[in-house]
Every structure is written in C-alpha cells, then in structure tokens.
Write a protein that holds these residues in place. Structure first.
Motif, PDB file in Angstrom:
ATOM      1  N   ARG A 179     -43.822  -4.863   5.193  1.00 44.66           N
ATOM      2  CA  ARG A 179     -43.132  -6.053   5.713  1.00 44.66           C
ATOM      3  C   ARG A 179     -42.307  -6.682   4.583  1.00 44.66           C
ATOM      4  O   ARG A 179     -42.814  -6.961   3.494  1.00 44.66           O
ATOM      5  N   GLY A 180     -41.039  -6.892   4.834  1.00 42.17           N
ATOM      6  CA  GLY A 180     -40.158  -7.472   3.832  1.00 42.17           C
ATOM      7  C   GLY A 180     -39.657  -6.497   2.791  1.00 42.17           C
ATOM      8  O   GLY A 180     -38.850  -6.871   1.937  1.00 42.17           O
ATOM      9  N   HIS A 181     -40.099  -5.247   2.851  1.00 42.64           N
ATOM     10  CA  HIS A 181     -39.655  -4.253   1.877  1.00 42.64           C
ATOM     11  C   HIS A 181     -38.308  -3.664   2.296  1.00 42.64           C
ATOM     12  O   HIS A 181     -38.073  -3.416   3.474  1.00 42.64           O
ATOM     13  N   THR A 182     -37.472  -3.421   1.333  1.00 42.14           N
ATOM     14  CA  THR A 182     -36.172  -2.803   1.589  1.00 42.14           C
ATOM     15  C   THR A 182     -36.048  -1.434   0.936  1.00 42.14           C
ATOM     16  O   THR A 182     -34.991  -0.816   0.986  1.00 42.14           O
ATOM     17  N   TYR A 183     -37.111  -0.965   0.320  1.00 34.10           N
ATOM     18  CA  TYR A 183     -37.086   0.339  -0.325  1.00 34.10           C
ATOM     19  C   TYR A 183     -38.480   0.954  -0.305  1.00 34.10           C
ATOM     20  O   TYR A 183     -39.476   0.284  -0.059  1.00 34.10           O
ATOM     21  N   VAL A 184     -38.513   2.249  -0.542  1.00 35.85           N
ATOM     22  CA  VAL A 184     -39.753   3.006  -0.713  1.00 35.85           C
ATOM     23  C   VAL A 184     -39.698   3.610  -2.104  1.00 35.85           C
ATOM     24  O   VAL A 184     -38.655   4.123  -2.524  1.00 35.85           O
ATOM     25  N   GLU A 185     -40.800   3.580  -2.830  1.00 35.06           N
ATOM     26  CA  GLU A 185     -40.803   4.035  -4.215  1.00 35.06           C
ATOM     27  C   GLU A 185     -40.443   5.517  -4.337  1.00 35.06           C
ATOM     28  O   GLU A 185     -40.855   6.348  -3.528  1.00 35.06           O
ATOM     29  N   THR A 205     -31.995  13.722   2.608  1.00 30.16           N
ATOM     30  CA  THR A 205     -32.023  13.128   1.273  1.00 30.16           C
ATOM     31  C   THR A 205     -33.165  12.121   1.169  1.00 30.16           C
ATOM     32  O   THR A 205     -33.805  11.767   2.163  1.00 30.16           O
ATOM     33  N   ALA A 206     -33.382  11.624  -0.047  1.00 30.25           N
ATOM     34  CA  ALA A 206     -34.407  10.612  -0.252  1.00 30.25           C
ATOM     35  C   ALA A 206     -34.099   9.364   0.568  1.00 30.25           C
ATOM     36  O   ALA A 206     -35.004   8.737   1.126  1.00 30.25           O
ATOM     37  N   GLN A 207     -32.829   9.002   0.666  1.00 30.19           N
ATOM     38  CA  GLN A 207     -32.496   7.806   1.430  1.00 30.19           C
ATOM     39  C   GLN A 207     -32.681   8.023   2.927  1.00 30.19           C
ATOM     40  O   GLN A 207     -33.058   7.100   3.652  1.00 30.19           O
ATOM     41  N   ASP A 208     -32.438   9.247   3.404  1.00 35.90           N
ATOM     42  CA  ASP A 208     -32.709   9.545   4.812  1.00 35.90           C
ATOM     43  C   ASP A 208     -34.188   9.305   5.128  1.00 35.90           C
ATOM     44  O   ASP A 208     -34.531   8.696   6.134  1.00 35.90           O
ATOM     45  N   TRP A 209     -35.061   9.805   4.244  1.00 36.44           N
ATOM     46  CA  TRP A 209     -36.492   9.604   4.423  1.00 36.44           C
ATOM     47  C   TRP A 209     -36.850   8.129   4.284  1.00 36.44           C
ATOM     48  O   TRP A 209     -37.679   7.614   5.038  1.00 36.44           O
ATOM     49  N   GLU A 210     -36.239   7.448   3.335  1.00 34.34           N
ATOM     50  CA  GLU A 210     -36.529   6.035   3.152  1.00 34.34           C
ATOM     51  C   GLU A 210     -36.167   5.238   4.404  1.00 34.34           C
ATOM     52  O   GLU A 210     -36.958   4.417   4.888  1.00 34.34           O
ATOM     53  N   ASP A 211     -34.978   5.478   4.961  1.00 37.88           N
ATOM     54  CA  ASP A 211     -34.561   4.786   6.180  1.00 37.88           C
ATOM     55  C   ASP A 211     -35.534   5.056   7.320  1.00 37.88           C
ATOM     56  O   ASP A 211     -35.900   4.164   8.084  1.00 37.88           O
ATOM     57  N   THR A 212     -35.949   6.320   7.428  1.00 39.01           N
ATOM     58  CA  THR A 212     -36.847   6.713   8.513  1.00 39.01           C
ATOM     59  C   THR A 212     -38.216   6.066   8.352  1.00 39.01           C
ATOM     60  O   THR A 212     -38.808   5.583   9.328  1.00 39.01           O
ATOM     61  N   ILE A 213     -38.739   6.048   7.136  1.00 34.01           N
ATOM     62  CA  ILE A 213     -40.050   5.439   6.877  1.00 34.01           C
ATOM     63  C   ILE A 213     -40.011   3.941   7.172  1.00 34.01           C
ATOM     64  O   ILE A 213     -40.915   3.395   7.817  1.00 34.01           O
ATOM     65  N   LEU A 214     -38.974   3.263   6.720  1.00 41.28           N
ATOM     66  CA  LEU A 214     -38.867   1.821   6.951  1.00 41.28           C
ATOM     67  C   LEU A 214     -38.747   1.513   8.444  1.00 41.28           C
ATOM     68  O   LEU A 214     -39.328   0.541   8.938  1.00 41.28           O
ATOM     69  N   THR A 215     -38.006   2.337   9.174  1.00 41.41           N
ATOM     70  CA  THR A 215     -37.893   2.135  10.616  1.00 41.41           C
ATOM     71  C   THR A 215     -39.231   2.374  11.304  1.00 41.41           C
ATOM     72  O   THR A 215     -39.655   1.590  12.166  1.00 41.41           O
ATOM     73  N   GLY A 216     -39.911   3.464  10.938  1.00 37.40           N
ATOM     74  CA  GLY A 216     -41.213   3.757  11.539  1.00 37.40           C
ATOM     75  C   GLY A 216     -42.222   2.656  11.281  1.00 37.40           C
ATOM     76  O   GLY A 216     -42.991   2.278  12.170  1.00 37.40           O
ATOM     77  N   MET A 217     -42.211   2.102  10.059  1.00 36.88           N
ATOM     78  CA  MET A 217     -43.146   1.025   9.749  1.00 36.88           C
ATOM     79  C   MET A 217     -42.779  -0.267  10.468  1.00 36.88           C
ATOM     80  O   MET A 217     -43.659  -1.037  10.859  1.00 36.88           O
TER      81      MET A 217
END
Length: 282
Positions: A179-185, A205-217
């Motif tokens: 919650r409130g995070h804009t990035y994944v480490e 790419t790493a950003q593709d995964w990051e976007d997907t993880i943030l959306t899923g969460m």
C-alpha cells in the motif's frame, strides 16, 4: 530507478520455493551489480499500459485455435464462504457463474488471505499474457501444439508461477501489501525474471513485472478490504484490470457452491484441476 534494501530481505528465506538458489538473489545486492542493471520497457510509455511481446518474437509461438487463447476480456467474480465441515473461510472464483478450480483456503495456521492469491495469476495472464495456471483453470492449454503444451503450459511452468506468486506474497506481506508503494525492490524483480527465463515470458522487463506486481497487489488489497468478495474486470487488449465491489448474488453463489463441495481445497500446484470457464463480454 532501482531501490535496494539495506538488510537481508525476508523473501530470501523463500528462495527454496523456486528451482533456483537464494544465493543468486543475495548476489544482486552488490552495489556494482545494481548499478549495471537497467530497466527498459519494450513498448510505448505514453499510455502507461504494459507492453506485450510482438507476434513472431518467440519461435515457439505458432497459430493455434482461438479456444486455446487467453480471453481478451473476461470478468472474474470472487466470492467468500465458509467450508461446511470445519467453518474455515474459503474463496471461490467464478466466470459466468462457473467455478475456476476448487475453493481455496489460506492453507496456513494464521489467516492471511492467501486464499485470494489467484488474483496474482490473473494479473500475469492479463498484463503479461503469461500464466500457465490461468490457462489450466480456463481450459486454455495449447494442446494442439505438443511443444507448447509440455514446455510452456506444463507442470514445470505451473510450479514456477506458483512459486513466484508465493514469493511476491511473502515480500508484500512484510510491507503492508505494498500500500502506497510505487516500486518493487530490484533483487526480487531480478530473481523473478531469472526464474521465468526458461519460458515465453522471458521477454518481460523488470518494469513489466513491477507494474504487474503492483497491480496484482492493488487488486488483492481491494478484495481483502471487501472480505474477499468482488469482481475483477480484465482486458488483455488494453492491459487494464478494474475492481468492482461485491454484490449480494456473489455471496449467495459462494454459499451454495461451498455447501456441495466436500473435497480438499485446491492444491497450490494444481496438479489436478477441474474447471469450466466462459469469457464474458466487457
């Protein structure tokens, strides 16, 4: 920009979930390695949508029947109920009133809502165009192509995807479910990419995964806030996933379905899945 933690992250302890060693993840904490890592997107950035692989970029991909395609637009209805024999909370996912797999429990001593983790698989399918778990649940395995059926939609790919989902859940649960995070480490993203490298999602790419993880969460948090009940409208063409709050019909459907289910909850690796699903028009 990558953000690296100053401590050993808890998801290192989950390294055994995936068929790669946690040592690889730890090595990514070296500053010189972090500095040499780049995050590039392979598609337009103006609309903020997650890009997908272009046709023909993967030599394994070949034309296959439309019935084996992941649905372009579909609504997934999450319902909550209690299991009759022990009163344990379960989650049931429906499409067009039909179950995807069996009811899921948290499969743990403490309630942590892991039973909602199918939303992670649905986000992989929608935003990355990759999810052997979702393909199995929707009966969309590419059986017309034996190579794809075995290598991309088979047991190894399913286990790796389930491991990624568990790894992300463990990482997020120690961070307020992002919650409130804009990035994944960066180390987690690099580890996920190396784990998925043998499969057709290697393009991501790493950003593709990051976007997907943030959306899923985000979807996970919305579902959890509504007691595990609500609808996720997925559009694979536009790469969007929208949550809608619960309806009375969803709760009543879950109670009916749970009352006639007497078997064990669905195993996390889905080696045996019974399913029916029909995509809905958006």
């Amino acid at each position: 920009m990558y953000h690296a933690p100053s401590y050993d992250p808890p998801y290192v302890r989950l390294g055994s979930i995936l068929p790669f060693t946690a040592a690889r993840l730890i090595r990514h904490h070296a500053p010189e390695q972090r500095a040499s890592t780049t995050r590039q997107r392979g598609g337009p950035a103006s609309d903020g949508l997650v890009p997908v692989a272009q046709p023909g970029t993967n030599p394994l991909l070949s034309p296959h029947p439309i019935a084996e395609e992941l649905p372009q637009r579909v609504s997934y209805h999450f319902t909550a109920a209690t299991r009759p024999r022990d009163g344990r909370a379960v989650t049931i996912v429906l499409t067009d009133g039909r179950k995807l797999g069996d009811p899921l429990t948290d499969a743990a001593g403490n309630e942590d809502f892991y039973r909602l983790h199918d939303v992670f698989h649905l986000s992989y399918a929608t935003l990355l165009g990759w999810s052997p778990v979702t393909r199995a649940l929707l009966n969309r395995k590419r059986r017309s192509n034996p190579t794809l059926d075995e290598n991309e939609d088979g047991g190894r790919a399913v286990v790796v995807e389930e491991g990624i989902a568990a790894l992300v859940f463990g990482y997020a649960s120690d961070r307020g479910f992002l919650r409130g995070h804009t990035y994944v480490e960066a180390p987690l993203l690099d580890y996920i990419r190396s784990s998925a490298a043998p499969f057709e999602v290697a393009w991501a790419t790493a950003q593709d995964w990051e976007d997907t993880i943030l959306t899923g969460m985000r979807l996970f948090r919305q579902l959890r806030a509504c007691g595990g009940v609500g609808t996720v409208h997925a559009d694979r063409i536009r790469r969007t996933m929208v949550f809608a709050g619960p309806t009375r019909q969803q709760t009543s459907q879950a109670s009916i379905l749970t009352s006639v289910h007497h078997g064990p909850e669905r195993p996390l690796t889905r080696h045996m899945i019974r399913h029916q699903a029909v995509p809905l028009a958006s």
